[in-house]
Design an enzyme around this catalytic site. Sequence first.
Site, PDB file in Angstrom:
ATOM      1  N   LYS A  45      21.030  31.456   7.537  1.00  0.00           N
ATOM      2  CA  LYS A  45      20.963  32.381   6.517  1.00  0.00           C
ATOM      3  C   LYS A  45      19.715  32.828   6.231  1.00  0.00           C
ATOM      4  O   LYS A  45      18.901  31.797   5.964  1.00  0.00           O
ATOM      5  CB  LYS A  45      22.009  32.041   5.328  1.00  0.00           C
ATOM      6  CG  LYS A  45      22.144  33.237   4.278  1.00  0.00           C
ATOM      7  CD  LYS A  45      23.192  32.881   3.357  1.00  0.00           C
ATOM      8  CE  LYS A  45      23.112  33.817   2.149  1.00  0.00           C
ATOM      9  NZ  LYS A  45      23.605  35.181   2.198  1.00  0.00           N
ATOM     10  N   ASN A 134      15.576  39.780   9.717  1.00  0.00           N
ATOM     11  CA  ASN A 134      16.214  40.453   9.085  1.00  0.00           C
ATOM     12  C   ASN A 134      15.866  41.839   8.572  1.00  0.00           C
ATOM     13  O   ASN A 134      15.333  42.028   7.465  1.00  0.00           O
ATOM     14  CB  ASN A 134      17.002  39.692   7.867  1.00  0.00           C
ATOM     15  CG  ASN A 134      18.125  40.129   7.184  1.00  0.00           C
ATOM     16  OD1 ASN A 134      18.231  41.685   7.172  1.00  0.00           O
ATOM     17  ND2 ASN A 134      18.856  39.565   6.416  1.00  0.00           N
ATOM     18  N   CYS A 137      19.636  43.825   6.303  1.00  0.00           N
ATOM     19  CA  CYS A 137      20.415  43.676   4.897  1.00  0.00           C
ATOM     20  C   CYS A 137      20.749  45.023   4.118  1.00  0.00           C
ATOM     21  O   CYS A 137      19.513  45.596   3.893  1.00  0.00           O
ATOM     22  CB  CYS A 137      20.013  42.704   4.123  1.00  0.00           C
ATOM     23  SG  CYS A 137      21.045  42.606   2.561  1.00  0.00           S
ATOM     24  N   LYS A 175      16.765  41.840  14.276  1.00  0.00           N
ATOM     25  CA  LYS A 175      18.142  42.163  13.929  1.00  0.00           C
ATOM     26  C   LYS A 175      18.195  43.612  13.434  1.00  0.00           C
ATOM     27  O   LYS A 175      17.581  43.882  12.314  1.00  0.00           O
ATOM     28  CB  LYS A 175      18.929  41.100  12.945  1.00  0.00           C
ATOM     29  CG  LYS A 175      20.300  41.523  12.513  1.00  0.00           C
ATOM     30  CD  LYS A 175      21.223  40.464  12.033  1.00  0.00           C
ATOM     31  CE  LYS A 175      22.343  40.660  11.705  1.00  0.00           C
ATOM     32  NZ  LYS A 175      23.024  39.279  11.075  1.00  0.00           N
ATOM     33  N   CYS A 345      61.954  52.188  26.763  1.00  0.00           N
ATOM     34  CA  CYS A 345      61.899  52.975  25.592  1.00  0.00           C
ATOM     35  C   CYS A 345      62.813  52.533  24.280  1.00  0.00           C
ATOM     36  O   CYS A 345      63.945  52.100  24.858  1.00  0.00           O
ATOM     37  CB  CYS A 345      62.306  54.394  26.165  1.00  0.00           C
ATOM     38  SG  CYS A 345      62.211  55.735  24.658  1.00  0.00           S
ATOM     39  N   CYS A 348      62.171  55.491  19.573  1.00  0.00           N
ATOM     40  CA  CYS A 348      61.604  55.616  18.206  1.00  0.00           C
ATOM     41  C   CYS A 348      61.195  56.872  17.944  1.00  0.00           C
ATOM     42  O   CYS A 348      61.044  57.573  16.720  1.00  0.00           O
ATOM     43  CB  CYS A 348      60.439  54.569  17.972  1.00  0.00           C
ATOM     44  SG  CYS A 348      58.851  54.863  18.895  1.00  0.00           S
ATOM     45  N   CYS A 355      53.099  64.212  19.580  1.00  0.00           N
ATOM     46  CA  CYS A 355      52.795  65.228  20.524  1.00  0.00           C
ATOM     47  C   CYS A 355      53.174  66.547  19.971  1.00  0.00           C
ATOM     48  O   CYS A 355      52.351  67.791  20.191  1.00  0.00           O
ATOM     49  CB  CYS A 355      53.491  65.055  21.797  1.00  0.00           C
ATOM     50  SG  CYS A 355      52.881  65.855  23.074  1.00  0.00           S
ATOM     51  N   CYS A 384      46.330  63.364  27.417  1.00  0.00           N
ATOM     52  CA  CYS A 384      45.384  63.079  26.339  1.00  0.00           C
ATOM     53  C   CYS A 384      45.722  61.475  26.019  1.00  0.00           C
ATOM     54  O   CYS A 384      44.691  60.872  25.434  1.00  0.00           O
ATOM     55  CB  CYS A 384      45.498  63.926  25.218  1.00  0.00           C
ATOM     56  SG  CYS A 384      47.176  63.742  24.007  1.00  0.00           S
ATOM     57  N   CYS A 387      50.402  59.840  23.254  1.00  0.00           N
ATOM     58  CA  CYS A 387      51.617  59.286  23.123  1.00  0.00           C
ATOM     59  C   CYS A 387      51.727  57.597  23.555  1.00  0.00           C
ATOM     60  O   CYS A 387      52.363  57.049  22.963  1.00  0.00           O
ATOM     61  CB  CYS A 387      52.417  59.871  23.948  1.00  0.00           C
ATOM     62  SG  CYS A 387      51.989  60.110  25.792  1.00  0.00           S
TER      63      CYS A 387
END
Lengths: 426, 446
Positions: A45, A134, A137, A175, A345, A348, A355, A384, A387
């Site tokens: 750290k 760093n 931050c 970083k 299926c 649901c 869609c 696309c 679904c």
Amino acid sequence: MADLATTFAGIRSPNPFWLASAPPTDKEYNVVRAFEAGWGGVVWKTLGEDPPIVNVASRYGAVSYNGARLAGFNNIELITDRPLQVNLDEIARVKRNWPDRALVVSLMVPCEEPSWKQILARVEDTGCDGVELNFGCPHGMSERNMGSAVGQVPEYVEMVTAWCKHHSKLPVIVKLTPNVTNILAPARAARAGGADAVSLINTVQSITAVDLDRMAPEPVVDGKGTHGGYCGPAVRPIALRMLADIARDEAMQGLPLSGIGGVGGWHDAAEFIALGAGNVQVCTAAMHHGFRIVEDMIDGLSNWMDGKGYRTIVDFRGAAVRNYVHWGDLNLNFRTLAHIDQSLCIRCGLCYIACEDTSHQAIAARREGSARRYEVVEAECVGCNLCAHVCPVDGCITMVPQPASAPTLTWAEHPNNPQRVTETAE
Amino acid sequence: MTADIAPGRVPPAELAANFADAHPPLSPHEALVEASRCYYCYDAPCVEACPTGIDIPAFIRKIGSNNLRGSALKILEANIFGGSCARVCPTEILCEAACVRTAEEDRPVRIGALQRRATDWLMEHGPSPFAREAATGKRIAVVGAGPAGLACAHRLARYGHAVTVFEARAKPGGLNEYGIAAYKLADDFAQREVEFILAIGGVAVEYGKSLGRDFNLAELRRDYDAVFLGLGLGGARPLGITGETLAGVRDAVDFIAELRQVEDKARLPIGRRVVVIGGGNTAIDAATQSRRLGAEEVTIVYRRGAAEMSATHKEQDWAQMNGVKIRHWAAPLRLLGEGGQVVGIEFTRTRPDRNGRAEPTGETFVLPADMVFKAVGQVFVPDPLRVDGVPALELDNGRIAVDAERRTSLPGVYAGGDCVAGVDLTVVAVQDGKIAAEAIHRALRG
């Protein structure tokens, strides 16, 4: 059995799993527990100049998703709040006792060359393997012209990196902060300054939640809150994109990249490595479940690599980078259609309503008696894949690539593109 | 053989635990996690499977968004007895059977438990959430303060009508109060729910008033703008064998009612060996509660197989988990007595005939019994409706005939609940009351 050992910017590590510079790596006690659990390396750290900074209570905010904790996580903790010498003594002892593990020290001092020169000399004496600057931050330190205040100005990134390379023999990892419009600018600046590697992403500026009773952002410190740094699974897509942008940039070729941002398991790590990371750094997942998570990360990655026939990390490192292209390079003539496996299926109706309401009316809801049946209307389906994403059953809706009916056509060549490249026919 | 019937077979603490909530509520976090399992289906099969048509995905989503008030109102709008239905509905054959997760992984969303979470929350947070519309001046009589009658009364009260409910017993709630195992509706929930429902105002309940004894249908039709009959089933079917008058032989429904009403269950005598005849939920409730009172050997005997029992599989499992033995394919021949007290019961083994009905094989056996509970069904008793010995309205297969709007053959008279044809479930009774109330309101509005 796959060999997970890595050499990153010259730093050897038995596996690619490092703990990021963060609360889990603040003390010898924690770091020793991490090494005992099997972590390949840690970035200690961030150290700063004495007197140490002061932290607040509380320090963390979190986003739960449908009852799952820490889908997103943020902190308003600053760098280490312990005296510099205490940290340095512990670092030296840990490195002496764990010579096979990577021990990198994160640093943040004011943007003055003597400050960097001084701390680098003391850090080098610990015998650590490298330093990480760093520049990321996003809270507390940035208001003091450190952290992301440096990382957001490419000239400063280059300048401080150059100082560090000048005043130390240690590998220097820079970083990067994601709180910029174009990650390439600070990345290229780091390289120009002589960085041995870049690591990304640091945390994203954020407010995780608002306490609607106290009317204050969380975490609430005596009635008030402040923005913090966001991390955890929620930021992984952002991290992957920034990593990949650097990985495919011509100016960055050959520079080691350390992937950070929501890595919680071996699969996440494999994705980062496939997009060019030489190793990964982890924080939130360890803070959620403890250091023991590394066991499955090692085991899972190894099993997956064995299955794929990869012997070393280098075998697949960056393998997906060449397929990460600009939108304009995608084939507009490619067709894929949704297919519903009726035997899987569960009726649901989610594909239908998604869609119907929000896409292309390409799924028909039918009834056969009282039984529901959802069918793709191929003439309307644009492929696309909404679904397939909303379907809760694995493998029920798949996207079926259609045989090519026309040669590859990109936007550059497309007739609808006013700026298209045309060959002059004389 | 001497009968061994005694109270206090179980220590007080154990007895209290035996009759406490059999399925404790979900904690807020459990509810959130369970709610997240709901896929929020479009055209959800569970809604279709609910006799009251509760918008289940919508109320579960509201639990997920921590909008518990909205969730409960979504339930109660469709089913004012949402709290007791959450506890007593056989969800395993209704909404949870239809849940897509049953098809997917045989582990439905716990819809009943979630419904309880929402409705409990609302009942714990403030008074009746329902307001009445302006008074219409119309008066409606409801006979029977069970789920059908009170569901009807509540909806009529919302529309601004004035409702008088006539209840033969001392307490409201119908079978919720008198006919359900104690651990399914623990902590006096049935009464708390009725208070919650009646808090809307505009509903007067007259207790101890019995149709055919204290008033008759003609008077109601004369004095009120409309009448709803939610009479329930008045009679338990006899076994039709010798020995039914022996001491120790009881109707299971009476035993269940007594268990619910008794001040101290430790003082309720129970046999060491109990035999229950029947295959429905009444048989299950009587048998399981006998065990929980401390009966050592409790046997349910049913004339056909497990699949033919009207008790659901879950109920059968529950009984067996409680140490009840279920014997199939046996029918009672005669009750055996000594000194006026039942000591056993003789059965004939049965087998399915060509139509699947039970036929005796002639092979017999005897089960010793200190108590025998009869649970072979209840029947509608039309006597209170008779005028000059003839039922004042049309019956259908022994129950009051109604149309889709729950209208009887008499103008202005509606009926619902167990006294009409259909499945005898609380949730179905509530739907009857609701439909009848809407029909009455439409008719009175003109």
